[in-house]
Motif scaffolding. Structure first.
Motif, PDB file in Angstrom:
ATOM      1  N   PRO A  61     -10.489  -7.795 -23.599  1.00  0.00           N
ATOM      2  CA  PRO A  61     -11.070  -8.236 -22.318  1.00  0.00           C
ATOM      3  C   PRO A  61      -9.924  -8.017 -21.296  1.00  0.00           C
ATOM      4  CG  PRO A  61     -11.836 -10.166 -23.568  1.00  0.00           C
ATOM      5  CD  PRO A  61     -10.840  -9.170 -24.536  1.00  0.00           C
ATOM      6  N   ARG A  62     -10.120  -7.594 -20.117  1.00  0.00           N
ATOM      7  CA  ARG A  62      -9.200  -7.167 -19.047  1.00  0.00           C
ATOM      8  C   ARG A  62      -8.861  -8.430 -18.191  1.00  0.00           C
ATOM      9  NH1 ARG A  62      -8.402  -1.348 -18.648  1.00  0.00           N
ATOM     10  NH2 ARG A  62     -10.079  -0.413 -19.725  1.00  0.00           N
ATOM     11  N   ALA A  63      -7.550  -8.334 -17.553  1.00  0.00           N
ATOM     12  CA  ALA A  63      -7.130  -9.256 -16.728  1.00  0.00           C
ATOM     13  C   ALA A  63      -7.943  -9.614 -15.406  1.00  0.00           C
ATOM     14  CB  ALA A  63      -5.911  -8.960 -16.128  1.00  0.00           C
ATOM     15  N   PHE A  64      -8.825  -8.475 -14.921  1.00  0.00           N
ATOM     16  CA  PHE A  64      -9.635  -8.531 -13.993  1.00  0.00           C
ATOM     17  C   PHE A  64     -11.091  -8.744 -14.636  1.00  0.00           C
ATOM     18  CE2 PHE A  64      -8.229  -4.130 -14.724  1.00  0.00           C
ATOM     19  CZ  PHE A  64      -9.387  -3.576 -15.148  1.00  0.00           C
ATOM     20  N   ALA A 151      -1.203  -9.872   0.951  1.00  0.00           N
ATOM     21  CA  ALA A 151      -1.309 -11.087  -0.242  1.00  0.00           C
ATOM     22  C   ALA A 151      -0.346 -10.712  -1.472  1.00  0.00           C
ATOM     23  CB  ALA A 151      -2.570 -11.405  -0.475  1.00  0.00           C
ATOM     24  N   LEU A 152      -0.440  -9.596  -1.917  1.00  0.00           N
ATOM     25  CA  LEU A 152       0.310  -8.938  -3.087  1.00  0.00           C
ATOM     26  C   LEU A 152       1.494  -8.120  -2.562  1.00  0.00           C
ATOM     27  CD1 LEU A 152      -2.676  -7.546  -5.503  1.00  0.00           C
ATOM     28  CD2 LEU A 152      -0.574  -9.169  -5.907  1.00  0.00           C
ATOM     29  N   VAL A 153       2.442  -8.286  -3.404  1.00  0.00           N
ATOM     30  CA  VAL A 153       3.547  -7.411  -2.870  1.00  0.00           C
ATOM     31  C   VAL A 153       4.367  -6.803  -4.371  1.00  0.00           C
ATOM     32  CG1 VAL A 153       6.114  -7.644  -2.547  1.00  0.00           C
ATOM     33  CG2 VAL A 153       4.560  -8.829  -1.282  1.00  0.00           C
ATOM     34  N   ARG A 154       4.737  -5.703  -4.243  1.00  0.00           N
ATOM     35  CA  ARG A 154       5.249  -4.830  -5.457  1.00  0.00           C
ATOM     36  C   ARG A 154       6.713  -5.012  -5.266  1.00  0.00           C
ATOM     37  NH1 ARG A 154       1.741  -0.099  -6.788  1.00  0.00           N
ATOM     38  NH2 ARG A 154       2.445   0.761  -8.819  1.00  0.00           N
ATOM     39  N   ARG A 155       7.161  -5.452  -6.447  1.00  0.00           N
ATOM     40  CA  ARG A 155       8.640  -5.785  -6.442  1.00  0.00           C
ATOM     41  C   ARG A 155       9.139  -4.516  -6.911  1.00  0.00           C
ATOM     42  NH1 ARG A 155       8.922 -11.817  -8.924  1.00  0.00           N
ATOM     43  NH2 ARG A 155       7.601 -10.913 -10.396  1.00  0.00           N
ATOM     44  N   ARG A 156       8.802  -3.979  -7.908  1.00  0.00           N
ATOM     45  CA  ARG A 156       9.468  -2.754  -8.626  1.00  0.00           C
ATOM     46  C   ARG A 156       8.524  -1.547  -8.379  1.00  0.00           C
ATOM     47  NH1 ARG A 156       9.604  -2.733 -13.866  1.00  0.00           N
ATOM     48  NH2 ARG A 156       8.815  -4.870 -14.337  1.00  0.00           N
ATOM     49  N   PHE A 177       4.206  -7.320 -10.133  1.00  0.00           N
ATOM     50  CA  PHE A 177       3.514  -7.704  -8.749  1.00  0.00           C
ATOM     51  C   PHE A 177       3.553  -9.188  -8.569  1.00  0.00           C
ATOM     52  CE2 PHE A 177       1.498  -4.008 -10.366  1.00  0.00           C
ATOM     53  CZ  PHE A 177       1.427  -3.034  -9.273  1.00  0.00           C
ATOM     54  N   VAL A 178       3.564  -9.718  -7.104  1.00  0.00           N
ATOM     55  CA  VAL A 178       3.711 -11.115  -7.147  1.00  0.00           C
ATOM     56  C   VAL A 178       2.927 -11.448  -5.739  1.00  0.00           C
ATOM     57  CG1 VAL A 178       5.763 -11.012  -5.886  1.00  0.00           C
ATOM     58  CG2 VAL A 178       5.186 -13.013  -7.091  1.00  0.00           C
ATOM     59  N   VAL A 179       2.322 -12.659  -5.790  1.00  0.00           N
ATOM     60  CA  VAL A 179       1.955 -13.398  -4.485  1.00  0.00           C
ATOM     61  C   VAL A 179       3.160 -14.072  -3.868  1.00  0.00           C
ATOM     62  CG1 VAL A 179       0.223 -14.561  -3.233  1.00  0.00           C
ATOM     63  CG2 VAL A 179      -0.301 -13.236  -5.381  1.00  0.00           C
ATOM     64  N   ARG A 210      -3.190 -10.345 -12.646  1.00  0.00           N
ATOM     65  CA  ARG A 210      -2.543 -11.528 -13.243  1.00  0.00           C
ATOM     66  C   ARG A 210      -1.902 -12.395 -12.103  1.00  0.00           C
ATOM     67  NH1 ARG A 210      -1.584  -7.978 -17.650  1.00  0.00           N
ATOM     68  NH2 ARG A 210      -3.249  -8.673 -19.404  1.00  0.00           N
ATOM     69  N   ALA A 211      -1.301 -11.532 -11.261  1.00  0.00           N
ATOM     70  CA  ALA A 211      -0.422 -12.193 -10.130  1.00  0.00           C
ATOM     71  C   ALA A 211      -1.414 -12.957  -9.277  1.00  0.00           C
ATOM     72  CB  ALA A 211       0.376 -11.033  -9.231  1.00  0.00           C
ATOM     73  N   LEU A 212      -2.371 -12.445  -8.990  1.00  0.00           N
ATOM     74  CA  LEU A 212      -3.494 -13.012  -8.081  1.00  0.00           C
ATOM     75  C   LEU A 212      -3.844 -14.327  -8.594  1.00  0.00           C
ATOM     76  CD1 LEU A 212      -5.293 -10.171  -6.848  1.00  0.00           C
ATOM     77  CD2 LEU A 212      -4.010 -11.635  -5.149  1.00  0.00           C
ATOM     78  N   MET A 213      -4.236 -14.384  -9.988  1.00  0.00           N
ATOM     79  CA  MET A 213      -4.852 -15.513 -10.929  1.00  0.00           C
ATOM     80  C   MET A 213      -3.517 -16.461 -10.837  1.00  0.00           C
ATOM     81  SD  MET A 213      -7.925 -14.913 -11.397  1.00  0.00           S
ATOM     82  CE  MET A 213      -8.429 -16.072 -12.681  1.00  0.00           C
ATOM     83  N   ALA A 214      -2.302 -15.892 -11.221  1.00  0.00           N
ATOM     84  CA  ALA A 214      -1.292 -16.801 -11.234  1.00  0.00           C
ATOM     85  C   ALA A 214      -0.917 -17.767  -9.879  1.00  0.00           C
ATOM     86  CB  ALA A 214      -0.025 -16.266 -11.490  1.00  0.00           C
ATOM     87  N   ALA A 215      -1.625 -17.176  -8.835  1.00  0.00           N
ATOM     88  CA  ALA A 215      -1.300 -17.685  -7.443  1.00  0.00           C
ATOM     89  C   ALA A 215      -2.448 -18.512  -6.982  1.00  0.00           C
ATOM     90  CB  ALA A 215      -1.236 -16.544  -6.442  1.00  0.00           C
TER      91      ALA A 215
END
Ligand SMILES: [Zn+2]
Length: 236
Positions: A61-64, A151-156, A177-179, A210-215
Motif C-alpha cells: 500500500p502507498r503512503a497516499f 504547507a510542504l517544503v522541499r529541503r533537498r 519533505f517537511v511541513v 508521509r510529511a503531511l501525515m506526520a504533521a
C-alpha cells in the motif's frame, strides 16, 4: 463532461492557442477512465463495479490513500507537460486543472485542501515557477478546496535522480519533505489532495504524503496529470 476535457475551442490541426491545444494534440492523449486502481490510478482490465486495487498496491500500500491520473504518460502527454515545464506555457496549467477536476473528482469531493508537490528553492529560482503549483492553484479554484501553496517544503533537491532504482529513490526522498512547524495548523485534521504533473515510481509523492501525515493530516490522496505505465517507461 466533454466541456471539462476539451479546450474552450478546438483548433483543427492549427497552432495551440492560449488555454487550448490543437485537436490533433488532444486526440493523441490517452485519458485514464474507470476502471482504475483506487490506490495508484493505474488502468484496470475489468470494471467490477467495486473499488479496485492493482496487484502492486495490494502487495505494498502507498503512503497516499488514493490516487488518480488524468492520462497515460507517453510521448504525446509528455510533449504537453514538457511545454508547461520548460517553455513557459503556464496557460496549459488551466487545461490540466480541468482534466484533473474530472479525473480526480472522487478525491476532490472528499478533500478539504489542495497542496502542490514543492520544488526545491534553488530550482524554483532557476525555473521561476513550480509546474505542480501552477496546476494545483486553478484546481483548488475549480474544486472549492483550500489552496495550500507552501504547507510542504522541499529541503533537498531530489529531482535529478534518473537511473536510481525505486528503492534508491525512496531513500533519497525519505527526509526531503517537511511541513514547517508554523504551517502545521494548515494541515492538521485536513484531507489533503497532493498535486503533481507526473507520477513515476511514486517515491516523491509518498515522501510528501508521509510529511503531511506526520504533521497531522487526516488523509492524503494524489492527483497527477499523467502516470507512467510499464508500457510507457520514458525517462523524464
Ligand atoms: Zn495500484
Amino acid at each position: 463532461m466533454l466541456d471539462l476535457v476539451l479546450p474552450p475551442r478546438a483548433f483543427d490541426g492549427g497552432p495551440a492557442l492560449s488555454s487550448g491545444l490543437s485537436s490533433e494534440a488532444w486526440s493523441k492523449v490517452t485519458f485514464l477512465d474507470d476502471p482504475v486502481c483506487d490506490g495508484c490510478g493505474a488502468a484496470q482490465p475489468f470494471d467490477t463495479g467495486a473499488v479496485q486495487h492493482c496487484p502492486l498496491c495490494l502487495a505494498r500500500p502507498r503512503a497516499f490513500a488514493r490516487a488518480r491520473a488524468a492520462c497515460v504518460y507517453d510521448e504525446h502527454s509528455r510533449d504537453l507537460i514538457l511545454k508547461l515545464k520548460h517553455a513557459d506555457r503556464t496557460d496549459l496549467s488551466g487545461l490540466f486543472a480541468r482534466w484533473l477536476s474530472r479525473a480526480a473528482a472522487p478525491l476532490l469531493d472528499e478533500a478539504d485542501a489542495i497542496a502542490p508537490v514543492p520544488m526545491h528553492p534553488g530550482r524554483l529560482l532557476r525555473r521561476r515557477y513550480n509546474q505542480a503549483a501552477e496546476i494545483a492553484r486553478p484546481l483548488a479554484g475549480l474544486s472549492g478546496a483550500r489552496y495550500l501553496p507552501d504547507a510542504l517544503v522541499r529541503r533537498r533537491d531530489t529531482v535529478s535522480q534518473g537511473g536510481k532504482s525505486a528503492v534508491g529513490r525512496r531513500r533519497n526522498v525519505a527526509a526531503a519533505f517537511v511541513v514547517p512547524e508554523t504551517r502545521r495548523h494548515q494541515v492538521i485534521g485536513r484531507k489533503v489532495v497532493l498535486v503533481d504533473d507526473v507520477l513515476t515510481t511514486g517515491a516523491t509523492a509518498e515522501g510528501c504524503a508521509r510529511a503531511l501525515m506526520a504533521a497531522g493530516a487526516a488523509r492524503v490522496t494524489l492527483a497527477v496529470v499523467a502516470r507512467v505505465t510499464e508500457q510507457h517507461a520514458h525517462p523524464i
